[in-house]
Every structure is written in structure tokens, then in C-alpha cells.
Design a protein around this motif. Structure first.
Motif, PDB file in Angstrom:
ATOM      1  N   ARG A   1      38.693   9.670  44.706  1.00 27.21           N
ATOM      2  CA  ARG A   1      38.572   8.248  45.037  1.00 27.21           C
ATOM      3  C   ARG A   1      38.834   7.334  43.859  1.00 27.21           C
ATOM      4  NH1 ARG A   1      35.068  11.291  46.982  1.00 27.21           N
ATOM      5  NH2 ARG A   1      33.373  10.664  45.663  1.00 27.21           N
ATOM      6  N   GLU A   2      39.416   7.859  42.767  1.00 27.31           N
ATOM      7  CA  GLU A   2      39.825   7.043  41.624  1.00 27.31           C
ATOM      8  C   GLU A   2      41.336   6.881  41.675  1.00 27.31           C
ATOM      9  OE1 GLU A   2      40.203   7.452  36.852  1.00 27.31           O
ATOM     10  OE2 GLU A   2      38.196   7.753  37.697  1.00 27.31           O
ATOM     11  N   VAL A   3      41.785   5.633  41.708  1.00 25.27           N
ATOM     12  CA  VAL A   3      43.207   5.316  41.801  1.00 25.27           C
ATOM     13  C   VAL A   3      43.753   5.100  40.394  1.00 25.27           C
ATOM     14  CG1 VAL A   3      44.906   3.654  42.654  1.00 25.27           C
ATOM     15  CG2 VAL A   3      42.926   4.224  44.049  1.00 25.27           C
ATOM     16  N   THR A   4      44.874   5.744  40.093  1.00 26.87           N
ATOM     17  CA  THR A   4      45.558   5.524  38.822  1.00 26.87           C
ATOM     18  C   THR A   4      46.916   4.915  39.104  1.00 26.87           C
ATOM     19  OG1 THR A   4      44.427   7.409  37.818  1.00 26.87           O
ATOM     20  CG2 THR A   4      46.399   6.600  36.700  1.00 26.87           C
ATOM     21  N   LEU A   5      47.161   3.754  38.507  1.00 20.06           N
ATOM     22  CA  LEU A   5      48.442   3.076  38.625  1.00 20.06           C
ATOM     23  C   LEU A   5      49.184   3.267  37.322  1.00 20.06           C
ATOM     24  CD1 LEU A   5      47.145  -0.324  40.089  1.00 20.06           C
ATOM     25  CD2 LEU A   5      48.105   1.601  41.365  1.00 20.06           C
ATOM     26  N   SER A   6      50.428   3.698  37.413  1.00 17.96           N
ATOM     27  CA  SER A   6      51.248   3.845  36.215  1.00 17.96           C
ATOM     28  C   SER A   6      52.663   3.375  36.525  1.00 17.96           C
ATOM     29  CB  SER A   6      51.235   5.295  35.723  1.00 17.96           C
ATOM     30  OG  SER A   6      51.635   6.175  36.747  1.00 17.96           O
ATOM     31  N   GLY A   7      53.424   3.131  35.479  1.00 20.23           N
ATOM     32  CA  GLY A   7      54.777   2.624  35.647  1.00 20.23           C
ATOM     33  C   GLY A   7      54.918   1.264  35.006  1.00 20.23           C
ATOM     34  N   GLU A   8      55.873   0.476  35.515  1.00 19.22           N
ATOM     35  CA  GLU A   8      56.158  -0.828  34.931  1.00 19.22           C
ATOM     36  C   GLU A   8      56.199  -1.918  35.986  1.00 19.22           C
ATOM     37  OE1 GLU A   8      59.883  -0.275  32.876  1.00 19.22           O
ATOM     38  OE2 GLU A   8      58.819   0.089  30.998  1.00 19.22           O
ATOM     39  N   VAL A   9      55.768  -3.111  35.577  1.00 14.44           N
ATOM     40  CA  VAL A   9      55.852  -4.303  36.413  1.00 14.44           C
ATOM     41  C   VAL A   9      56.482  -5.420  35.587  1.00 14.44           C
ATOM     42  CG1 VAL A   9      53.925  -3.746  37.953  1.00 14.44           C
ATOM     43  CG2 VAL A   9      53.468  -4.916  35.800  1.00 14.44           C
ATOM     44  N   ASP A  10      56.822  -6.520  36.267  1.00 12.96           N
ATOM     45  CA  ASP A  10      57.555  -7.602  35.616  1.00 12.96           C
ATOM     46  C   ASP A  10      56.696  -8.531  34.768  1.00 12.96           C
ATOM     47  OD1 ASP A  10      59.950  -6.737  36.760  1.00 12.96           O
ATOM     48  OD2 ASP A  10      59.602  -7.921  38.567  1.00 12.96           O
ATOM     49  N   SER A  11      55.392  -8.626  35.051  1.00 15.37           N
ATOM     50  CA  SER A  11      54.556  -9.593  34.339  1.00 15.37           C
ATOM     51  C   SER A  11      53.098  -9.138  34.321  1.00 15.37           C
ATOM     52  CB  SER A  11      54.651 -10.958  35.032  1.00 15.37           C
ATOM     53  OG  SER A  11      54.074 -10.877  36.327  1.00 15.37           O
ATOM     54  N   LYS A  12      52.310  -9.831  33.490  1.00 15.65           N
ATOM     55  CA  LYS A  12      50.869  -9.559  33.454  1.00 15.65           C
ATOM     56  C   LYS A  12      50.231  -9.900  34.789  1.00 15.65           C
ATOM     57  CE  LYS A  12      50.168 -10.245  28.521  1.00 15.65           C
ATOM     58  NZ  LYS A  12      49.489 -11.057  27.482  1.00 15.65           N
ATOM     59  N   GLN A  13      50.734 -10.963  35.418  1.00 15.19           N
ATOM     60  CA  GLN A  13      50.199 -11.361  36.719  1.00 15.19           C
ATOM     61  C   GLN A  13      50.455 -10.259  37.754  1.00 15.19           C
ATOM     62  OE1 GLN A  13      51.878 -14.944  38.351  1.00 15.19           O
ATOM     63  NE2 GLN A  13      50.120 -15.279  39.673  1.00 15.19           N
ATOM     64  N   ALA A  14      51.636  -9.646  37.729  1.00 13.27           N
ATOM     65  CA  ALA A  14      51.952  -8.560  38.656  1.00 13.27           C
ATOM     66  C   ALA A  14      51.035  -7.365  38.405  1.00 13.27           C
ATOM     67  CB  ALA A  14      53.419  -8.158  38.511  1.00 13.27           C
ATOM     68  N   LYS A  15      50.728  -7.115  37.138  1.00 11.88           N
ATOM     69  CA  LYS A  15      49.810  -6.022  36.785  1.00 11.88           C
ATOM     70  C   LYS A  15      48.433  -6.278  37.398  1.00 11.88           C
ATOM     71  CE  LYS A  15      47.893  -3.614  32.779  1.00 11.88           C
ATOM     72  NZ  LYS A  15      47.977  -3.381  31.343  1.00 11.88           N
ATOM     73  N   ARG A  16      47.954  -7.521  37.320  1.00 13.01           N
ATOM     74  CA  ARG A  16      46.661  -7.875  37.899  1.00 13.01           C
ATOM     75  C   ARG A  16      46.697  -7.785  39.432  1.00 13.01           C
ATOM     76  NH1 ARG A  16      46.693 -11.488  33.489  1.00 13.01           N
ATOM     77  NH2 ARG A  16      47.680 -13.121  34.734  1.00 13.01           N
ATOM     78  N   HIS A  17      47.816  -8.266  40.024  1.00 11.32           N
ATOM     79  CA  HIS A  17      47.946  -8.190  41.483  1.00 11.32           C
ATOM     80  C   HIS A  17      47.876  -6.729  41.955  1.00 11.32           C
ATOM     81  CE1 HIS A  17      48.596 -12.350  42.249  1.00 11.32           C
ATOM     82  NE2 HIS A  17      49.794 -12.422  41.698  1.00 11.32           N
TER      83      HIS A  17
ATOM     84  N   LEU B   1      49.516   0.394  34.038  1.00 13.26           N
ATOM     85  CA  LEU B   1      50.809  -0.274  34.169  1.00 13.26           C
ATOM     86  C   LEU B   1      51.176  -0.976  32.873  1.00 13.26           C
ATOM     87  CD1 LEU B   1      50.364  -1.825  37.724  1.00 13.26           C
ATOM     88  CD2 LEU B   1      51.888   0.052  37.090  1.00 13.26           C
ATOM     89  N   ARG B   2      52.478  -0.994  32.602  1.00 17.10           N
ATOM     90  CA  ARG B   2      53.001  -1.700  31.428  1.00 17.10           C
ATOM     91  C   ARG B   2      53.911  -2.810  31.905  1.00 17.10           C
ATOM     92  NH1 ARG B   2      52.608   0.617  26.382  1.00 17.10           N
ATOM     93  NH2 ARG B   2      51.556   2.623  26.347  1.00 17.10           N
ATOM     94  N   VAL B   3      53.906  -3.895  31.163  1.00 20.12           N
ATOM     95  CA  VAL B   3      54.782  -5.017  31.486  1.00 20.12           C
ATOM     96  C   VAL B   3      56.134  -4.744  30.857  1.00 20.12           C
ATOM     97  CG1 VAL B   3      55.135  -7.492  31.235  1.00 20.12           C
ATOM     98  CG2 VAL B   3      52.829  -6.601  31.601  1.00 20.12           C
ATOM     99  N   LYS B   4      57.194  -4.849  31.679  1.00 19.37           N
ATOM    100  CA  LYS B   4      58.556  -4.643  31.187  1.00 19.37           C
ATOM    101  C   LYS B   4      58.878  -5.699  30.138  1.00 19.37           C
ATOM    102  CE  LYS B   4      60.277  -3.061  35.644  1.00 19.37           C
ATOM    103  NZ  LYS B   4      61.147  -3.390  36.772  1.00 19.37           N
ATOM    104  N   ARG B   5      59.563  -5.292  29.111  1.00 21.94           N
ATOM    105  CA  ARG B   5      59.986  -6.233  28.076  1.00 21.94           C
ATOM    106  C   ARG B   5      61.464  -6.535  28.285  1.00 21.94           C
ATOM    107  NH1 ARG B   5      55.974  -6.697  24.266  1.00 21.94           N
ATOM    108  NH2 ARG B   5      54.576  -4.936  24.130  1.00 21.94           N
ATOM    109  N   SER B   6      61.765  -7.808  28.315  1.00 18.87           N
ATOM    110  CA  SER B   6      63.168  -8.195  28.470  1.00 18.87           C
ATOM    111  C   SER B   6      63.845  -8.177  27.111  1.00 18.87           C
ATOM    112  CB  SER B   6      63.278  -9.577  29.105  1.00 18.87           C
ATOM    113  OG  SER B   6      62.757 -10.540  28.222  1.00 18.87           O
TER     114      SER B   6
END
Length: 139
Positions: A85-101, A119-124
Motif C-alpha cells: 500500500r506504499e506508492v512509489t512515483l519515479s520518472g520525470e515531469v515538466d515542473s514542480k507543480q506537476a510533481k506535486r499534482h 519524480l524529477r523535474v525535467k531540465r530544459s
């Protein structure tokens, strides 16, 4: 004599006698859907049978559905795993807000006890060159 101050068909709280009918709204604007037979403040939603636990597979599917349905989140680079019942999210998202969402989506699912957000925020490329220049003092 009507002591409620309202019409004759209203009770003391201004609601129709006998409670709300399907689709009617209470004074707070909430519609009665037929689920809440207990009355205000007495909801038992989310309280399942004794010893019931959602399976990790069902939780994972629910988290993935919520991530996919979120209108402000591109979940195509997110990996979801569930263990005990512990969820692990990994990978990349576009922003800090997306990480929180993404974390909020996972945390809102029934049966989730903890969310580990890796999750890590993608760097442009354009953003990095400006940050590097600013950190090095413009050199």
C-alpha cells in the motif's frame, strides 16, 4: 404555528420535511444523491469491512487512472509501483507543480498509506545554460 420561520413544508432547518429529494440542493448548495442516509456529519464513506485492504494491483490501477485523467499533468514519463500500500512515483515531469499534482493524485487514492515521490523535474537546455551562467557569475 411554524416555528422554523420558513414555509409550512419546511422543517426547522429550512429543508423540506422528510429531508432532501433526489437532485434537490440543501442550504450549502450540495445536491442529495441518495448515498448519505446518515445525515450531516455522519458519513461512513471509506470505512470498509473489517480486515479489508485494497490490493496493490487495484491501488496501482487507480493511481495510474488518476494520473492519466489529470488535465494539468503529462504522466507519460511517470512510473508507478505499489508495495504494501506504499506508492512509489519515479520518472520525470515538466515542473514542480506537476510533481506535486502527481503526488496529490496518488495520495487521494483509496488504500494508499504512503507516497514516495521520486519524480524529477525535467531540465530544459535553454534553462540550464542561463542558470549555469548565473551561478558562475557570468563567466
Amino acid at each position: 404555528m411554524n416555528r422554523g420561520g420558513g414555509r409550512r413544508d419546511e422543517g426547522y432547518d429550512g429543508l423540506p420535511r422528510g429531508g432532501l429529494h433526489w437532485g434537490q440542493r440543501d442550504t450549502g448548495g450540495r445536491a442529495w444523491s441518495g448515498d448519505d442516509q446518515q445525515g450531516p456529519g455522519q458519513s461512513h464513506r471509506g470505512r470498509g469491512p473489517k480486515n479489508y485492504q485494497r490490493s496493490d494491483e487495484r491501488i496501482c490501477e487507480d493511481v495510474c487512472d488518476r494520473l492519466s485523467d489529470h488535465h494539468e499533468l503529462d504522466a507519460s514519463d511517470i512510473d508507478v509501483s505499489v508495495s504494501n500500500r506504499e506508492v512509489t512515483l519515479s520518472g520525470e515531469v515538466d515542473s514542480k507543480q506537476a510533481k506535486r499534482h502527481a503526488e496529490d493524485c496518488a495520495d487521494a487514492c483509496s488504500g494508499v498509506e504512503h507516497v514516495q515521490n521520486n519524480l524529477r523535474v525535467k531540465r530544459s537546455l535553454a534553462g540550464n545554460s542561463g542558470e549555469d551562467t548565473a551561478r558562475s557569475g557570468g563567466k
